[in-house]
Design an enzyme around this catalytic site. Structure first.
Site, PDB file in Angstrom:
ATOM      1  CG  HIS A 164      -0.457   0.405   2.497  1.00 13.59           C
ATOM      2  ND1 HIS A 164      -0.133  -0.489   3.491  1.00 13.59           N
ATOM      3  CD2 HIS A 164      -0.192   1.635   3.019  1.00 13.59           C
ATOM      4  CE1 HIS A 164       0.287   0.158   4.552  1.00 13.59           C
ATOM      5  NE2 HIS A 164       0.275   1.457   4.295  1.00 13.59           N
ATOM      6  CG  ASP A 199      -0.259  -3.921   2.596  1.00 10.79           C
ATOM      7  OD1 ASP A 199      -0.343  -3.528   1.425  1.00 10.79           O
ATOM      8  OD2 ASP A 199      -0.114  -3.144   3.562  1.00 10.79           O
ATOM      9  CB  SER A 308       2.848   2.215   6.124  1.00 13.64           C
ATOM     10  OG  SER A 308       1.611   2.383   6.755  1.00 13.64           O
TER      11      SER A 308
END
Length: 464
Positions: A164, A199, A308
């Site tokens: 992502h 992910d 992230s």
């Protein structure tokens, strides 16, 4: 397969088992680089660094009373953590502006001096060891842009991050990516491979003198262990936060960062959940986007937008997870840049991430296991006859020719575990099966007519 009678498909479209890929080489300091022509497929997969373990009796005290080291211990710890100079740790901060590739500009870093070497904590040494292996990532494409973090895997410049991050949550197919390393240098990066079902993604830069991370072992973690998050929250490179491992093997459902028509097998209706699980900084998932189920490490170390893809580190400075998501209240408020971290963050365990990274480097894609059953949560039996607690995944149907059928699983069986992991519902079953590579063998535990049984299943491959 679409949902029927409240059941959730978990790989019902399975076909014949796909042979496993050859073992791919480990990533980490000193690891061989592609094309890996001399890789020994029978060799055990190393961890990318020294053997994982918690020092005893030198383990750090609880967070409120950090362990303090005397000067001799500090010096040894600094050498092990690759600190520079007698009593001085060098870290660097950088500015982000609109100029340069994808908005990154390298500026001179200022050394951070350890003012009192007699009172340095274990977190200081662990962060100093791991920080040179954590990078800041800027991504842009079309009218969208964003930032995240990444972990240097080897001297060849492979960097582990989230899908992502490099796709901006599934919005950008061909991103422009720039990476800023801890020495302040900015490098263009290219995508090696993405894996929306975990992910995780790998990108690559061409740079010299990179410090590869030491990869630890998430299977050795205990609840309560020190956890340190390193990344670039809100674009603030080199930020370190610490806390503990709050729980292990938490199954969450987050938005798929692939194109909106990606499969969402095993997803459940979360409209009644107390919390939503989302990417840091994400307000809401794009319309029509699917979801994925992932088993994660939960931590109270602060994770915010920009963390992230960054590192979750243990007290030894070894990577134990890849930061991926946060929790927010289901009322619609977010625990991101607007409302702040609420102390519930999640990371993909490094044991799982290593397999995916190895596949992405070697093949550009990664495989995931498929069982071939449709299941629903099995409620626990109580005297009153009603409970909200589930104790397994009840098989509602078995696909013809699937691994489940070949292994002898039948309608009515209640799957309670896979390997050493417990299964409570369809979401946790999907998450654990997806961690297996296609063609590998999983031991499935179940009950039939009240009697516990186990069977070995050779999983097939999830296909989109």
């Amino acid at each position: 397969m679409s949902e029927t009678n409240g059941t959730t498909p978990t790989g019902a479209d399975s076909g014949p088992a796909v042979p496993p890929r050859p073992d791919t080489p480990p990533l980490g300091p000193g690891a061989p680089q592609p094309p890996y022509s001399s890789w020994n497929a029978t060799a055990p997969i190393p961890t990318g660094g020294a053997a994982f373990g918690y020092p005893s009796p030198h383990a750090p005290a609880p967070k409120k009373q950090p362990r303090r080291f005397g000067a001799p211990v500090l010096i040894g710890g600094m050498l092990a953590a690759a600190l520079v100079g007698g009593g001085t740790a060098v870290a660097t901060g950088y500015a982000v502006n609109a100029s340069g590739p994808a908005g990154l500009t390298a500026v001179s870093g200022q050394p951070v001096v350890i003012n009192n070497p007699e009172n340095v904590t274990a977190v200081t040494a662990a962060a100093a060891k791991a920080s040179p292996s954590v990078v800041t990532i800027e991504v842009s494409g079309g009218n969208a842009s964003g930032s995240g973090s990444g972990i240097i895997l080897d001297a060849a410049g492979h960097i582990l991050t989230n899908t992502h991050v490099v796709t901006l949550g599934g919005e950008v197919a061909n991103p422009a990516i720039a990476v800023r390393t801890s020495d302040g240098q900015v490098h263009d990066a290219k995508v090696v491979g993405t894996d929306p079902l975990s992910d995780l993604a790998v990108i690559k830069i061409d740079a010299a003198n990179l410090t590869a991370a030491t990869l630890g072992s998430s299977s050795s973690l205990n609840v309560g262990d020190t956890a340190i998050a390193i990344g670039a929250p809100l674009g603030l490179s080199g930020t370190v936060t610490d806390g503990i491992v709050s729980t292990l093997n938490r199954t969450i459902s987050i938005a798929s960062s692939a194109v909106p028509d990606a499969p969402a097998e095993g997803s459940q209706d979360s409209s009644d959940d107390e919390f939503n699980f989302q990417f840091p900084g994400q307000q809401e998932a794009p319309s029509g986007q699917g979801s994925i189920a992932v088993n994660v490490i939960q931590t109270d170390a602060a994770i915010n937008q920009g963390n992230s893809g960054g590192a979750l580190v243990d007290v030894n400075g070894d990577i134990i997870g890849v930061n991926v998501a946060i929790a927010s209240a289901s009322s619609g408020s977010t625990a991101s840049g607007d409302s702040g971290n609420i102390g519930v963050g999640f990371a993909v365990p490094i044991d799982y991430a290593k397999r995916i990274a190895n596949d992405l480097v070697a093949h550009g894609t990664a495989t995931h296991g498929l069982l071939g059953v449709t299941v629903q949560a099995k409620a626990a039996d109580t005297a009153s006859g009603s409970t909200s607690f589930s104790v397994g995944a009840e098989v509602r149907s078995v696909s013809g020719g699937s691994p489940a059928e070949k292994a002898g699983l039948k309608q009515g069986d209640i799957i309670t575990g896979v390997g050493d992991r417990s299964v409570e519902d369809s979401l946790s079953l999907t998450a654990v099966i997806r961690e297996y590579a296609a063609g590998s063998q999983a031991k499935v535990h179940f009950t039939r007519d009240g009697q516990p049984q186990s069977v070995d299943v050779t999983v097939a491959e999830v296909t989109e």
